[in-house]
Design an enzyme around this catalytic site. Structure first.
Site, PDB file in Angstrom:
ATOM      1  N   SER A   1       0.845  -1.182   0.000  1.00 29.02           N
ATOM      2  CA  SER A   1       0.000   0.000   0.000  1.00 29.02           C
ATOM      3  C   SER A   1       0.889   1.243   0.000  1.00 29.02           C
ATOM      4  CB  SER A   1      -0.901   0.016   1.239  1.00 29.02           C
ATOM      5  OG  SER A   1      -0.109   0.257   2.386  1.00 29.02           O
ATOM      6  N   LYS A   2       0.232   2.390  -0.060  1.00 31.01           N
ATOM      7  CA  LYS A   2       0.956   3.668  -0.154  1.00 31.01           C
ATOM      8  C   LYS A   2       2.017   3.830   0.931  1.00 31.01           C
ATOM      9  CE  LYS A   2      -1.412   6.760  -3.058  1.00 31.01           C
ATOM     10  NZ  LYS A   2      -2.792   6.268  -3.280  1.00 31.01           N
ATOM     11  N   ARG A   3       1.687   3.340   2.134  1.00 32.43           N
ATOM     12  CA  ARG A   3       2.630   3.592   3.234  1.00 32.43           C
ATOM     13  C   ARG A   3       3.964   2.854   3.048  1.00 32.43           C
ATOM     14  NH1 ARG A   3       2.427  -0.715   6.949  1.00 32.43           N
ATOM     15  NH2 ARG A   3       0.777  -2.102   6.277  1.00 32.43           N
TER      16      ARG A   3
END
Ligand code: GLU
Length: 474
Positions: A246-248
């Protein structure tokens, strides 16, 4: 009489992105696996843009996906197919399914469907429209309706997946899929089956988030009497911590990797290893990947993104890359950083490249490490550097300058030897010479060792900078 064995169909794979955003790293890996599989078997790799969702599909996303594929040099063997343009053909096949009884018209409104679905759920049953067993009247036919696929209820469906093995679904776990919406728009699973069939796709390699679709799609293939392709559902990519990417976890888009200074061949090498293995091989060329890639080497466990490994792979490919290509890429990084560039800068970077490429993990690092060669004369020397060049040490640098001025060959090995002799003649360790010389040559910036720094700068600039420094510290 025996008929000659029919030739095995040519391998045809495809990458079928939905153009709703940038090219995701997971999508790039799917494209690469399809590409490698096609190349391995001298087949064809095709691209189909799944743009049937008119609200979410955008031209920018189509462009971003093709830009990403071109950067990775994953070129299709034929013109791309745009799924939306084939809607008429999808409707034709839906009608064929209606005619053969494998589909039916459903006249329930959305509200009625919702209510019946809720009731079925509450009773623990699979939702089924009453129209499955009801013949519409001529009157009914003029009313808005969807078309649903009539799944067989007495048998389950088994998909022999090349990665997941044999997977079985009971028919109770599937419902009668809408294949045409009430506005006549074909739905995803129908469109995919028709397009894959018409494009001659033999192997569908994609993320395992599509595994359930393989069950539905297989039933449609069977109903049409078409041969199913081989399905291969590859586990999704996870982040370094094992959680779904994911983005993180950092960069998701292929273009971000380009901006972070990775080379496309390094990305291909690294992505090929994300979920596929050929023994212990970590570093391999495109030709090797194309010769080795097979579905039997794809693992069932999700691969984890590992930025240290990626950096390692990238530094390997930087070392092998041509200097003039690296010089151009490095020039682009300097430009992107807003540096004002001169007409000779590419040539200056090219000369420096052999002396820095062994230490850089990305082209951004190549730019960091070559910044010193681009500084126009006279360069500014920092406070610490001026200190190093004061007094006796400065005088020594003056003598070094004179020695180097007589030095005809400007080869890095000869320079290295000469620096050693000079230190001996001066009766000092190289520690007394190196830092001051670096300060004079670079102003205090990052640079390789002194012989390499001299070679990277070239004779004229190196001597000029030594003169300038001596001038400043007089
Ligand atoms: N368009 C689908 C997606 O982007 C892929 C469909 C497929 O590969 O069959 O997820």
């Amino acid at each position: 009489m025996t008929s000659p064995a029919s030739p095995k169909p040519e391998v045809v794979t495809r990458f079928a992105p939905s153009p709703t955003g940038y090219l995701h790293i997971g999508g790039a890996r799917t494209a690469l696996f399809n590409y490698l599989y096609a190349k391995r078997y001298n087949g064809k790799f095709l691209v189909r843009v799944e743009d049937t969702d008119r609200e979410r599909s955008t031209d920018e996303a189509v462009k971003a996906i093709f830009d990403g594929l071109s950067w990775l040099e994953l070129f299709a063997d034929e013109e791309p197919v745009f799924q939306f343009s084939r809607a008429e053909r999808h409707r034709e096949v839906a009608n064929q399914l209606l005619e053969t009884g494998h589909a039916y018209r459903d006249f329930l409104s959305a509200e009625e469907t919702g209510a019946l679905r809720d009731a079925a759920k509450a009773a623990g049953r699979t939702f089924e429209s009453p129209w499955r067993d009801r013949e519409p009247t001529v009157d009914d036919l003029s009313k808005p309706h969807t078309v649903r696929f009539r799944r067989p209820v007495d048998t389950g469906v088994v998909v022999d997946d090349a990665v997941q093995g044999s997977v079985r679904w009971e028919s109770s776990s599937l419902d009668d899929l809408v294949i045409l919406r009430s506005d006549g728009a074909p739905t995803y699973n129908l469109a995919v089956v028709v397009d894959d069939h018409d494009m001659g796709v033999t192997h569908v390699i994609r993320g395992d988030d599509h595994l359930n679709n393989a069950a539905r799609q297989s039933l449609i293939y069977d109903a049409l009497g078409w041969t199913r392709p081989t399905f291969a559902h590859i586990p999704l990519i996870h982040g370094p911590d094992g959680a779904k990417l994911s983005k993180r976890h950092g960069a998701q888009a292929v273009h971000e990797y380009a901006e972070m200074g990775y080379l496309p061949e390094a990305m291909r090498n690294y992505l090929a290893r994300l979920g596929w293995a050929h023994g212990d091989d970590e570093l391999f060329s495109d030709a090797q990947a194309q010769a080795w890639f097979d579905l039997s080497g794809v693992g069932k466990a999700p691969a984890r993104l590992d930025f240290d490994k990626l950096a390692h792979v990238n530094s390997h490919w930087i070392r092998l890359a041509e200097d003039d290509r690296l010089a151009k890429l490095t020039l682009d990084v300097h430009l992107a950083r807003g540096h004002e560039l001169g007409p000779n800068d590419e040539a200056l970077l090219l000369r420096a490249m052999p002396f820095v490429k062994d230490r850089a993990k990305t082209t951004l690092e190549l730019a960091d490490q070559t910044a010193f060669v681009l500084k126009p004369r006279p360069i500014a020397i920092d406070e610490k550097g001026l200190g190093l060049l004061a007094g006796e040490s400065g005088e020594r640098i003056g003598r070094l300058r004179d020695r180097l001025a007589l030095f005809a060959s400007w080869d890095v090995f000869a320079l290295e030897a000469e620096l050693k002799v000079f230190a001996e003649d001066e009766g000092v360790g190289f520690g007394k010479i190196g830092p001051a010389t670096r300060a004079a040559l670079t102003g205090g910036a990052v640079s390789p060792d002194i012989a390499k720094t001299l070679a990277a700068l070239g004779r004229e600039i190196a001597l000029g900078r030594l003169d300038d420094a001596l001038q400043q510290t007089k």
